[in-house]
Write a protein that holds these residues in place. Sequence first.
Motif, PDB file in Angstrom:
ATOM      1  N   GLY A  66       0.137   4.893   0.559  1.00 58.43           N
ATOM      2  CA  GLY A  66      -0.908   5.854   0.937  1.00 58.43           C
ATOM      3  C   GLY A  66      -2.281   5.244   0.734  1.00 58.43           C
ATOM      4  N   GLU A  67      -3.036   5.847  -0.175  1.00 58.30           N
ATOM      5  CA  GLU A  67      -4.394   5.364  -0.473  1.00 58.30           C
ATOM      6  C   GLU A  67      -4.376   4.246  -1.511  1.00 58.30           C
ATOM      7  OE1 GLU A  67      -7.751   7.007   0.499  1.00 58.30           O
ATOM      8  OE2 GLU A  67      -6.254   7.001   2.105  1.00 58.30           O
ATOM      9  N   LYS A  68      -3.242   4.156  -2.215  1.00 61.75           N
ATOM     10  CA  LYS A  68      -3.193   3.356  -3.436  1.00 61.75           C
ATOM     11  C   LYS A  68      -2.670   1.952  -3.149  1.00 61.75           C
ATOM     12  CE  LYS A  68      -1.206   3.945  -8.020  1.00 61.75           C
ATOM     13  NZ  LYS A  68      -0.086   4.604  -8.709  1.00 61.75           N
ATOM     14  N   THR A  69      -3.377   0.934  -3.668  1.00 59.10           N
ATOM     15  CA  THR A  69      -2.884  -0.436  -3.562  1.00 59.10           C
ATOM     16  C   THR A  69      -1.989  -0.712  -4.750  1.00 59.10           C
ATOM     17  OG1 THR A  69      -4.902  -1.126  -2.457  1.00 59.10           O
ATOM     18  CG2 THR A  69      -3.542  -2.848  -3.433  1.00 59.10           C
ATOM     19  N   ILE A 107       0.846  -1.190   0.000  1.00 61.37           N
ATOM     20  CA  ILE A 107       0.000   0.000   0.000  1.00 61.37           C
ATOM     21  C   ILE A 107       0.880   1.237   0.000  1.00 61.37           C
ATOM     22  CG2 ILE A 107      -1.856   1.199   1.228  1.00 61.37           C
ATOM     23  CD1 ILE A 107      -2.745  -1.545   0.599  1.00 61.37           C
ATOM     24  N   ASN A 141     -12.173   6.534  -9.474  1.00 58.09           N
ATOM     25  CA  ASN A 141     -11.967   5.115  -9.210  1.00 58.09           C
ATOM     26  C   ASN A 141     -13.194   4.281  -9.604  1.00 58.09           C
ATOM     27  OD1 ASN A 141     -10.049   3.307  -8.538  1.00 58.09           O
ATOM     28  ND2 ASN A 141     -10.456   3.325  -6.334  1.00 58.09           N
TER      29      ASN A 141
END
Lengths: 461, 461
Positions: A60-63, A58, B390
């Motif tokens: 931050g917000e992003k996978t 991960i 998204n």
Amino acid sequence: MHNDTIVALATPSGSGAIAVIRLSGKLAIEIASKAFRSVSNKNLNEQATHTIHLGHIIDGEKTLDEVLVSVFKNPNSYTGEDVVEVSCHGSAYIQQEIIQLFLRLGCRMATAGEFTLRAFLNGKLDLSQAEAVADLISSDNAASHQIAMQQMRGGFSSEIAKLREELLNFASLIELELDFAEEDVEFADRTQFKELISRIIFVLKRLIDSFAVGNVIKNGIPVAIVGEPNVGKSTLLNALLNEDRAIVSEIAGTTRDTIEDEISIGGIGFRFIDTAGIRDTQDIVESIGIKKTFEKIEQSQVTIYLFDALTQINNLESVRIEIEKIRNKYSQKPLLVIANKIDQLEDGQLANINTTIPDVLLLSAKTGFGVEQLTNSLLKLINTGALRNNETIVTNTRHYDALLKAFEEINKVQHGLETGLSGDLLAIDIRQALYHFGEITGEITNDDLLGNIFANFCIGK
Amino acid sequence: MHNDTIVALATPSGSGAIAVIRLSGKLAIEIASKAFRSVSNKNLNEQATHTIHLGHIIDGEKTLDEVLVSVFKNPNSYTGEDVVEVSCHGSAYIQQEIIQLFLRLGCRMATAGEFTLRAFLNGKLDLSQAEAVADLISSDNAASHQIAMQQMRGGFSSEIAKLREELLNFASLIELELDFAEEDVEFADRTQFKELISRIIFVLKRLIDSFAVGNVIKNGIPVAIVGEPNVGKSTLLNALLNEDRAIVSEIAGTTRDTIEDEISIGGIGFRFIDTAGIRDTQDIVESIGIKKTFEKIEQSQVTIYLFDALTQINNLESVRIEIEKIRNKYSQKPLLVIANKIDQLEDGQLANINTTIPDVLLLSAKTGFGVEQLTNSLLKLINTGALRNNETIVTNTRHYDALLKAFEEINKVQHGLETGLSGDLLAIDIRQALYHFGEITGEITNDDLLGNIFANFCIGK
């Protein structure tokens, strides 16, 4: 300097099913745990060594990816430090993003060979074993693989260590005598020692001699093929290649369209070098060609003279003369003479070739006739006895140089023993020999030397 | 068929620090244990899942490599079967020898995508998730990565599943009515259902529309650069590249020497296609060039017209005419006009360009002036709203086709509802739509379809 945590891609660059990114250092597990979210909410810091964990990287917000993370705790890892390996999907984009993330989280990009350097500095490998890791990775045939594997498993180191131990024993007795110099005692039995030195010289000589074989096995044996266009050079190489079932090439999907290439015959690499013929000519351009042919023969260890038996059948005398020229010019170099395309000739013509051209090998690259005899002839040129007996073979120029220097010092010791040299002078030569042994295994080392050795590694190893 | 044990190289082919060879199937652990000798005499068959073991791969008398072996026990593995991963040294020779050994010990070489196929067949992934694995591996920029990641994590599947559930509910009520046909009841409130169908049509329409963006994001947006040699095309591409810090290229050590290449701008891939100019000419060779330029513009989604403002400063009118021709011929296609090398011009000259050439972008690829404005213009051409929010974006032609077919059936249902079509006929159309949803996630499938999908995977995945 080696307190920081390093990161690098450990698998080949490019796209594949998976890629492995490796971290090593004090903070490896801590840094990895910052980027990793386990599917079962495990904390990486609390996991046992040699365990694997499924989760996501991960940022931050992003996978970034779904990955498997392997944890190795010091000292039970390749480097001897804490190590984390992230097995991610093999996209160049993902590899890059994950490495960048680890760099932001406090890792440093590893330099070439730095993982193995750390393994050496942490006592996981000696220097000759570390060098063998690079040799192992670049090994592309059975022989070079066998030698590198033996060296990596400590075969070479233990042989050196044995010599070193015997010498140390000798040295300490001699040095003990010096402490009792007044009393003129001899702790070291000179007859026994002469025997020991002879034995050491014998082993050193064998190791030094093995370099001739080791070096060609490591780098491939250069073979010049003298032959005009269309005599069947490519077909011959393909026939030789088939003997060994070129699985590597098949897997990699490579095509072989140049004849200046390395192929593995009986597990040993041969580098074939294409040359033109050497017919007498007045033409300037062609005589440049002839000069080049001679240069290439000089660079090679073996020469193959290949001619088209079909087109030359009424011209055999001039073929013989050409062969004679090469044989006279390079009398020390093995020369294999091959008459190709014999499948298209009659028995009488074959007899004629045999009579006119001495030691000719009749061959048909197309049907495969004679190819096995050729591979046997090629392999006979290499002394593979040491290889078969799994003896230690020296392949590394650095080791060879150190062995030569040790050999020189030991010869001085032998000469000193014979001429009754005083113990203090003998001891100096022995210590010098011990120094050179230490250079090989890394007991004696310096930053420049390490830098040179590991610069040749790939990044990630 | 899927009872055998498969093996393949999982990392990219070529030389690297390490390589990973993967086995999957009932006998994976048993076969691996035959070739593996643990340094601590552990028996692989007795090890816990998700553990790693150090040892050697042994082929008869011969030690092939020192390796780490990872054990995954079904169902806790990628494929859902027993899986063993062998992490060996990254030499092509070693990779080949170990794979050959496993083949002799009873493995079969995996076909392309067979590991993921097994994961699908064992219910670890649905079909659209399996397809996303291949997309993820080939993703080379942020946008395609984001879409593939979302799809692999089930975002797309769950959107389809929601639609399917609502439809199924509808279908069963309608079919229930059929059982009570004599009594003329209506279990399914027609007004509510019209609303539901409208909602489904709305979602389907959004998904279908998203394909226009998804497709270009997956494949890169083709951009034709019209410009004579030396107007600065390569410099411009390098300037655009720097905007995005081409870390992938740096890591792989690639050099960019062709301008027909894909580069990532703002996380989205653009494929630049080099073309010559389209000046009027009597010359036959040159008019072939002009024809090619037009062909390339036709294949592209965006056209950039790049000219050298310095050399053309007294020739602006003919530049304007050339631009006008392109604009007239391709009035539907976005055209960006760029005057390059403006760092070498004076203010008056710049004003002149602005007056003569409408909507011109003044730029200096050398100093970087105007490059940001160009990247913004390029990104504005792509509707990245869905990406930013998204939302689910369809990138797969197979999914797109199935969605179109489902859309068609749902429209029939809508029409049927409006015209008071009988329940039995409505039910047929609904079932047909459900069928197409099932095709996407793999509830409806067949061997040909699976064969087609997984043939595009790499071997080892």
